[in-house]
Design a protein around this motif. Structure first.
Motif, mmCIF file in Angstrom:
data_model
loop_
_atom_site.group_PDB
_atom_site.id
_atom_site.type_symbol
_atom_site.label_atom_id
_atom_site.label_comp_id
_atom_site.label_asym_id
_atom_site.label_seq_id
_atom_site.Cartn_x
_atom_site.Cartn_y
_atom_site.Cartn_z
ATOM 1 N N GLU A 83 0.820 -1.214 0.000
ATOM 2 C CA GLU A 83 0.000 0.000 0.000
ATOM 3 C C GLU A 83 0.853 1.263 0.000
ATOM 4 O OE1 GLU A 83 -3.243 0.080 -0.492
ATOM 5 O OE2 GLU A 83 -3.349 -2.107 -0.498
ATOM 6 N N THR A 84 2.147 1.155 0.367
ATOM 7 C CA THR A 84 3.016 2.333 0.363
ATOM 8 C C THR A 84 3.498 2.685 -1.045
ATOM 9 O OG1 THR A 84 5.078 1.092 0.703
ATOM 10 C CG2 THR A 84 3.856 1.779 2.685
ATOM 11 N N LEU A 85 3.302 1.777 -2.012
ATOM 12 C CA LEU A 85 3.733 2.047 -3.383
ATOM 13 C C LEU A 85 2.798 3.049 -4.055
ATOM 14 C CD1 LEU A 85 4.532 -1.550 -4.679
ATOM 15 C CD2 LEU A 85 6.133 0.126 -3.777
ATOM 16 N N THR A 86 3.359 3.825 -4.956
ATOM 17 C CA THR A 86 2.535 4.726 -5.757
ATOM 18 C C THR A 86 1.793 3.903 -6.805
ATOM 19 O OG1 THR A 86 4.245 5.116 -7.417
ATOM 20 C CG2 THR A 86 4.236 6.575 -5.485
ATOM 21 N N SER A 87 0.820 4.504 -7.443
ATOM 22 C CA SER A 87 0.061 3.776 -8.464
ATOM 23 C C SER A 87 0.965 3.365 -9.627
ATOM 24 C CB SER A 87 -1.116 4.601 -8.968
ATOM 25 O OG SER A 87 -0.670 5.808 -9.537
ATOM 26 N N ARG A 88 1.921 4.194 -9.992
ATOM 27 C CA ARG A 88 2.853 3.858 -11.068
ATOM 28 C C ARG A 88 3.728 2.675 -10.664
ATOM 29 N NH1 ARG A 88 2.957 4.484 -16.288
ATOM 30 N NH2 ARG A 88 2.837 6.726 -16.222
ATOM 31 N N GLU A 89 4.215 2.686 -9.409
ATOM 32 C CA GLU A 89 5.045 1.576 -8.927
ATOM 33 C C GLU A 89 4.248 0.273 -8.893
ATOM 34 O OE1 GLU A 89 8.149 4.000 -6.043
ATOM 35 O OE2 GLU A 89 6.213 3.350 -5.230
ATOM 36 N N ARG A 90 2.997 0.356 -8.494
ATOM 37 C CA ARG A 90 2.145 -0.838 -8.494
ATOM 38 C C ARG A 90 1.969 -1.375 -9.908
ATOM 39 N NH1 ARG A 90 -2.714 0.933 -4.381
ATOM 40 N NH2 ARG A 90 -1.346 1.412 -2.648
ATOM 41 N N GLU A 91 1.750 -0.471 -10.832
ATOM 42 C CA GLU A 91 1.549 -0.869 -12.220
ATOM 43 C C GLU A 91 2.797 -1.558 -12.773
ATOM 44 O OE1 GLU A 91 -0.062 1.253 -16.314
ATOM 45 O OE2 GLU A 91 0.872 2.490 -14.773
ATOM 46 N N VAL A 92 3.958 -0.976 -12.495
ATOM 47 C CA VAL A 92 5.215 -1.552 -12.970
ATOM 48 C C VAL A 92 5.465 -2.905 -12.309
ATOM 49 C CG1 VAL A 92 7.730 -1.270 -12.946
ATOM 50 C CG2 VAL A 92 6.269 0.639 -13.624
ATOM 51 N N MET A 93 5.260 -2.993 -11.010
ATOM 52 C CA MET A 93 5.529 -4.253 -10.307
ATOM 53 C C MET A 93 4.583 -5.357 -10.752
ATOM 54 S SD MET A 93 8.260 -3.712 -8.790
ATOM 55 C CE MET A 93 8.385 -5.298 -8.013
ATOM 56 N N ALA A 94 3.368 -5.009 -11.105
ATOM 57 C CA ALA A 94 2.446 -6.028 -11.621
ATOM 58 C C ALA A 94 2.990 -6.616 -12.911
ATOM 59 C CB ALA A 94 1.070 -5.415 -11.856
ATOM 60 N N LEU A 95 3.574 -5.780 -13.742
ATOM 61 C CA LEU A 95 4.133 -6.255 -15.002
ATOM 62 C C LEU A 95 5.441 -7.013 -14.793
ATOM 63 C CD1 LEU A 95 3.256 -3.119 -17.130
ATOM 64 C CD2 LEU A 95 2.167 -5.371 -17.243
ATOM 65 N N VAL A 96 6.222 -6.613 -13.798
ATOM 66 C CA VAL A 96 7.447 -7.347 -13.463
ATOM 67 C C VAL A 96 7.088 -8.752 -13.007
ATOM 68 C CG1 VAL A 96 9.340 -7.512 -11.787
ATOM 69 C CG2 VAL A 96 8.867 -5.345 -12.917
ATOM 70 N N VAL A 97 6.127 -8.850 -12.116
ATOM 71 C CA VAL A 97 5.703 -10.151 -11.598
ATOM 72 C C VAL A 97 5.093 -10.999 -12.713
ATOM 73 C CG1 VAL A 97 4.111 -11.285 -9.992
ATOM 74 C CG2 VAL A 97 5.441 -9.321 -9.246
ATOM 75 N N ALA A 98 4.493 -10.347 -13.694
ATOM 76 C CA ALA A 98 3.919 -11.071 -14.826
ATOM 77 C C ALA A 98 4.999 -11.582 -15.776
ATOM 78 C CB ALA A 98 2.944 -10.170 -15.585
ATOM 79 N N GLY A 99 6.255 -11.177 -15.547
ATOM 80 C CA GLY A 99 7.350 -11.698 -16.353
ATOM 81 C C GLY A 99 7.754 -10.836 -17.528
ATOM 82 N N ARG A 100 7.287 -9.610 -17.579
ATOM 83 C CA ARG A 100 7.635 -8.727 -18.692
ATOM 84 C C ARG A 100 9.057 -8.188 -18.526
ATOM 85 N NH1 ARG A 100 2.468 -8.692 -18.633
ATOM 86 N NH2 ARG A 100 1.199 -8.731 -20.458
ATOM 87 N N LEU A 101 9.712 -7.933 -19.635
ATOM 88 C CA LEU A 101 11.029 -7.296 -19.639
ATOM 89 C C LEU A 101 10.854 -5.797 -19.425
ATOM 90 C CD1 LEU A 101 12.552 -9.073 -22.757
ATOM 91 C CD2 LEU A 101 12.980 -9.611 -20.360
ATOM 92 N N ASN A 102 11.933 -5.139 -18.989
ATOM 93 C CA ASN A 102 11.864 -3.692 -18.747
ATOM 94 C C ASN A 102 11.408 -2.931 -19.989
ATOM 95 O OD1 ASN A 102 12.647 -3.965 -16.115
ATOM 96 N ND2 ASN A 102 14.795 -3.509 -16.503
ATOM 97 N N LYS A 103 11.940 -3.309 -21.153
ATOM 98 C CA LYS A 103 11.558 -2.579 -22.367
ATOM 99 C C LYS A 103 10.099 -2.844 -22.735
ATOM 100 C CE LYS A 103 13.817 -5.977 -25.359
ATOM 101 N NZ LYS A 103 14.885 -6.139 -26.334
ATOM 102 N N GLN A 104 9.584 -4.032 -22.431
ATOM 103 C CA GLN A 104 8.170 -4.316 -22.683
ATOM 104 C C GLN A 104 7.291 -3.489 -21.754
ATOM 105 O OE1 GLN A 104 8.501 -8.541 -21.962
ATOM 106 N NE2 GLN A 104 8.213 -9.012 -24.139
ATOM 107 N N ILE A 105 7.704 -3.399 -20.508
ATOM 108 C CA ILE A 105 6.956 -2.606 -19.526
ATOM 109 C C ILE A 105 6.940 -1.142 -19.951
ATOM 110 C CG2 ILE A 105 6.910 -1.791 -17.131
ATOM 111 C CD1 ILE A 105 8.230 -4.507 -16.377
#
Length: 124
Positions: free
Chosen positions: A52-74
């Motif tokens: 809950e301390t993450l910003t909405s942008r950080e949450r969005e990025v971390m969801a994609l990281v956990v989904a297995g996306r590469l940095n450039k895909q994110i």
């Protein structure tokens, strides 16, 4: 009757006559499982508080990281530069606790759109 009991959450089904040690073993098993469940719930509460301390942008990025996306895909998907993504990921992991990242896939789908979380991998 035993099938109904097990489906209802029974840990053990003892038939008469039973040994007292069997009853004590079943009780110990139940207590151990309950302790493990309570410990898991406590860690999930702590993890959710950190999340809950993450910003909405950080949450969005971390969801994609956990989904297995590469940095450039994110970066392409959310419309930012790859450098921005590379700065968000370590900051988010530091805030949430790097050791907790591997268990994210189990609960992340409940907090973030399941469409974004397709192949959970954990933190990089």
């Amino acid at each position: 009757m035993s099938v109904t009991a097990m489906k209802g959450g029974a840990i053990e089904f003892l038939t008469k006559p039973f040994r007292h040690q069997d009853l004590l073993d079943a009780i110990q098993l139940g207590l151990a499982r309950d302790r493990a469940r309570l410990e898991y719930q406590k860690s999930m509460v702590a993890l959710r508080a950190r999340f809950e301390t993450l910003t909405s942008r950080e949450r969005e990025v971390m969801a994609l990281v956990v989904a297995g996306r590469l940095n450039k895909q994110i970066a392409y998907e959310i419309g930012v530069s790859e450098i921005t993504v590379k700065s968000i990921v370590p900051r988010s992991c530091a805030r949430c606790g790097r050791l907790l990242c591997p268990i994210w896939p189990g609960w992340l789908t409940n907090w973030i759109s399941p469409a974004k979380v397709s192949k959970p991998l954990g933190c990089i």
